[in-house]
Design an enzyme around this catalytic site. Sequence first.
Site, PDB file in Angstrom:
ATOM      1  N   ASP A  61      47.666  46.390  19.233  1.00 45.27           N
ATOM      2  CA  ASP A  61      46.745  45.945  20.272  1.00 45.27           C
ATOM      3  C   ASP A  61      45.878  44.864  19.627  1.00 45.27           C
ATOM      4  O   ASP A  61      45.111  45.151  18.692  1.00 45.27           O
ATOM      5  CB  ASP A  61      45.889  47.129  20.728  1.00 45.27           C
ATOM      6  CG  ASP A  61      44.891  46.769  21.821  1.00 45.27           C
ATOM      7  OD1 ASP A  61      44.585  45.570  21.994  1.00 45.27           O
ATOM      8  OD2 ASP A  61      44.388  47.699  22.481  1.00 45.27           O
ATOM      9  N   SER A 142      45.960  26.931  27.266  1.00 42.36           N
ATOM     10  CA  SER A 142      46.423  26.657  28.628  1.00 42.36           C
ATOM     11  C   SER A 142      45.920  25.294  29.059  1.00 42.36           C
ATOM     12  O   SER A 142      44.877  24.822  28.590  1.00 42.36           O
ATOM     13  CB  SER A 142      45.880  27.712  29.598  1.00 42.36           C
ATOM     14  OG  SER A 142      46.068  27.335  30.948  1.00 42.36           O
ATOM     15  N   TYR A 155      39.478  33.015  33.412  1.00 42.63           N
ATOM     16  CA  TYR A 155      40.672  32.872  32.568  1.00 42.63           C
ATOM     17  C   TYR A 155      40.648  31.512  31.888  1.00 42.63           C
ATOM     18  O   TYR A 155      40.844  31.394  30.676  1.00 42.63           O
ATOM     19  CB  TYR A 155      41.940  33.013  33.407  1.00 42.63           C
ATOM     20  CG  TYR A 155      43.197  32.581  32.662  1.00 42.63           C
ATOM     21  CD1 TYR A 155      43.795  33.423  31.741  1.00 42.63           C
ATOM     22  CD2 TYR A 155      43.761  31.321  32.889  1.00 42.63           C
ATOM     23  CE1 TYR A 155      44.928  33.029  31.051  1.00 42.63           C
ATOM     24  CE2 TYR A 155      44.891  30.916  32.201  1.00 42.63           C
ATOM     25  CZ  TYR A 155      45.474  31.775  31.283  1.00 42.63           C
ATOM     26  OH  TYR A 155      46.588  31.372  30.593  1.00 42.63           O
ATOM     27  N   LYS A 159      40.394  30.408  27.787  1.00 47.29           N
ATOM     28  CA  LYS A 159      41.300  29.492  27.100  1.00 47.29           C
ATOM     29  C   LYS A 159      40.543  28.262  26.580  1.00 47.29           C
ATOM     30  O   LYS A 159      40.922  27.664  25.573  1.00 47.29           O
ATOM     31  CB  LYS A 159      42.434  29.078  28.037  1.00 47.29           C
ATOM     32  CG  LYS A 159      43.384  30.221  28.384  1.00 47.29           C
ATOM     33  CD  LYS A 159      44.037  30.806  27.154  1.00 47.29           C
ATOM     34  CE  LYS A 159      45.099  31.833  27.503  1.00 47.29           C
ATOM     35  NZ  LYS A 159      45.796  32.361  26.301  1.00 47.29           N
TER      36      LYS A 159
END
Length: 252
Positions: A61, A142, A155, A159
């Site tokens: 993890d 991204s 999100y 990034k």
Amino acid sequence: MGGRLEGKIAIVTGAGSGFGAAISLAFIAEGAKVLVCDINVAGGEATVANNPSALAFHQMDVTKPSDWDATMSAVTAKWGRCDILVNNAGWSYKNKPTDQVTEEEFQRCFDINVKGVFFGCQAWVKQAVDRKEGGVIINIASVGATRPRPGLVWYNASKGAVWNATKGLAAEYGPHKIRVVSVCPLVTATGLFSAFTGMEDSPENRAKFTSNVPLGRIGEVEDVAGVCVFLASEEARFITGVNLEVDGGRCI
């Protein structure tokens, strides 16, 4: 002849599917050995089944420092060192209005996308600095890091943190012969089109989305994997601190 990564040892997180699996397979095709890391045992073992002599699975993890310590011990025990770290594991909530994003979704996004990179870089850099032989960190960011759109605000912000940290890490660890780069992909054909765009995955909606992509298509995982091979190789030995858009020109 050996491949471009002949003799190199890599860790790839989130390697049980998508970009991570494709990167792992591209690396071994160029001569590397890869520790395939994923929280998903079935996915990780499926990747390793492609070539068990060059791939090994380790469940982890990325949000747990203890798991990173165990991962570094595992790769060292198996192959003696680690030359390349690919921080690929990531997560996103489904595209939706920002006022509908829950605190739990926000926290998970930053835990995996940012803390995972933080813990990974800390764990990997220690052995790389001690070995004094350099190495490469590749972070998967991204296109949303620099061209954020509505519906995935947090999100994209996570990034963006990876984008910024890549440059800082490159400046800090360059004197140790450690290169740090990131790859910024466009949405790819991995079954997540709807989650990332907020549109039904239909031929009409794909056509609408790609109408703004100069090269006329969405991405493939192999597009990202090929770039990662280049960035990890000696061909990119004078490249660090870059955040390379792999987006068919979408961000122009």
